[in-house]
Write an enzyme that holds these catalytic residues in place. Structure first.
Site, PDB file in Angstrom:
ATOM      1  N   LEU A  38       0.793  -1.228   0.000  1.00 19.64           N
ATOM      2  CA  LEU A  38       0.000   0.000   0.000  1.00 19.64           C
ATOM      3  C   LEU A  38       0.826   1.279   0.000  1.00 19.64           C
ATOM      4  O   LEU A  38       0.264   2.372   0.041  1.00 19.64           O
ATOM      5  CB  LEU A  38      -1.017   0.017   1.156  1.00 19.64           C
ATOM      6  CG  LEU A  38      -1.897  -1.226   1.270  1.00 19.64           C
ATOM      7  CD1 LEU A  38      -2.822  -1.111   2.472  1.00 19.64           C
ATOM      8  CD2 LEU A  38      -2.691  -1.460  -0.006  1.00 19.64           C
ATOM      9  N   CYS A  39       2.162   1.177  -0.033  1.00 16.15           N
ATOM     10  CA  CYS A  39       2.987   2.379  -0.189  1.00 16.15           C
ATOM     11  C   CYS A  39       2.896   2.849  -1.636  1.00 16.15           C
ATOM     12  O   CYS A  39       2.889   2.033  -2.560  1.00 16.15           O
ATOM     13  CB  CYS A  39       4.450   2.091   0.143  1.00 16.15           C
ATOM     14  SG  CYS A  39       4.842   2.170   1.886  1.00 16.15           S
ATOM     15  N   HIS A  40       2.849   4.159  -1.815  1.00 17.38           N
ATOM     16  CA  HIS A  40       2.814   4.721  -3.156  1.00 17.38           C
ATOM     17  C   HIS A  40       4.198   4.653  -3.782  1.00 17.38           C
ATOM     18  O   HIS A  40       5.188   4.923  -3.105  1.00 17.38           O
ATOM     19  CB  HIS A  40       2.368   6.191  -3.104  1.00 17.38           C
ATOM     20  CG  HIS A  40       0.960   6.367  -2.664  1.00 17.38           C
ATOM     21  ND1 HIS A  40       0.596   6.424  -1.339  1.00 17.38           N
ATOM     22  CD2 HIS A  40      -0.184   6.490  -3.373  1.00 17.38           C
ATOM     23  CE1 HIS A  40      -0.717   6.576  -1.252  1.00 17.38           C
ATOM     24  NE2 HIS A  40      -1.217   6.613  -2.466  1.00 17.38           N
ATOM     25  N   MET A  75       8.658   6.123   5.018  1.00 13.89           N
ATOM     26  CA  MET A  75       8.884   4.695   4.781  1.00 13.89           C
ATOM     27  C   MET A  75      10.132   4.472   3.936  1.00 13.89           C
ATOM     28  O   MET A  75      10.873   3.508   4.147  1.00 13.89           O
ATOM     29  CB  MET A  75       7.661   4.046   4.132  1.00 13.89           C
ATOM     30  CG  MET A  75       6.430   4.009   5.027  1.00 13.89           C
ATOM     31  SD  MET A  75       6.733   3.348   6.682  1.00 13.89           S
ATOM     32  CE  MET A  75       7.326   1.715   6.316  1.00 13.89           C
ATOM     33  N   GLU A  76      10.387   5.367   2.999  1.00 20.46           N
ATOM     34  CA  GLU A  76      11.581   5.252   2.170  1.00 20.46           C
ATOM     35  C   GLU A  76      12.845   5.462   3.006  1.00 20.46           C
ATOM     36  O   GLU A  76      13.829   4.728   2.841  1.00 20.46           O
ATOM     37  CB  GLU A  76      11.517   6.248   1.008  1.00 20.46           C
ATOM     38  CG  GLU A  76      10.521   5.876  -0.067  1.00 20.46           C
ATOM     39  CD  GLU A  76       9.046   5.996   0.317  1.00 20.46           C
ATOM     40  OE1 GLU A  76       8.195   5.422  -0.383  1.00 20.46           O
ATOM     41  OE2 GLU A  76       8.728   6.665   1.337  1.00 20.46           O
ATOM     42  N   ASP A  99      25.119  -8.529   6.865  1.00 19.08           N
ATOM     43  CA  ASP A  99      25.356  -9.635   5.942  1.00 19.08           C
ATOM     44  C   ASP A  99      26.830  -9.749   5.571  1.00 19.08           C
ATOM     45  O   ASP A  99      27.392 -10.849   5.547  1.00 19.08           O
ATOM     46  CB  ASP A  99      24.510  -9.459   4.681  1.00 19.08           C
ATOM     47  CG  ASP A  99      24.720 -10.587   3.685  1.00 19.08           C
ATOM     48  OD1 ASP A  99      24.585 -11.762   4.088  1.00 19.08           O
ATOM     49  OD2 ASP A  99      25.025 -10.293   2.518  1.00 19.08           O
TER      50      ASP A  99
END
Length: 160
Positions: free
Chosen positions: A75-77, A113-114, A128
């Site tokens: 649902l993120c644009h 969010m980005e 990692d």
């Protein structure tokens, strides 16, 4: 209680319609920390890891991750980012590397969010690349530090 914006009146998940929002310049900063032993931290800072320049690889991974956020988070644009920066600050006194991201665009929705995705993936990449030499590493403290732009205005973490 305020209504959730990603759920319709029937409880179905929806993408928020931002078409009526004004375009503004929006930025967000986020941070996270990768804790490691002294030997591993020195290796990363000196660039002597046999896998190569850990921080250069993590920077690229973080930038790429910010650009792919809408593919990862439902649902993120999808956003046309104008800038993504990922930086590192070795903090040997705390046994960690601080990862800081900044995302920016001119658009109709925010970039928190980005920024969080950039930091998270950069931290994961450090982990990692170093896990073979340091089994006790841990990632902590991923959070948004600030956001600006949009209807809700500016916000930032008070120095803590």
């Amino acid at each position: 209680m305020s209504k959730f914006t990603h759920i319709d009146d029937h409880g179905n998940a929806i993408m928020v319609d931002v078409s009526e929002k004004n375009q503004t310049t929006r930025t967000s900063q986020a941070e996270g920390f990768v804790y490691m032993n002294d030997k591993t931290l020195a290796m990363v800072v000196e660039g002597s890891h046999k896998k190569g320049d850990v921080l250069a690889v993590a920077r690229i991974a973080g930038i790429q991750a910010a650009k792919k956020t809408s593919d990862l988070i439902p649902l993120c644009h999808p956003l046309m980012l104008s800038s993504v920066k990922v930086d590192f600050d070795a903090q040997p006194e705390q046994g960690r590397i601080r990862v800081l991201s900044m995302c920016k665009l001119t658009g109709q929705t925010g970039v928190e969010m980005e920024a969080l995705t950039a930091v998270s993936v950069a931290c994961l990449t450090v982990y990692d690349m170093c896990k073979a030499v340091d089994k006790m590493m841990r990632i902590e403290g991923v959070r948004v530090l600030s956001k600006s732009g949009g209807k809700s205005g500016d916000w930032s973490v008070v120095n803590d």
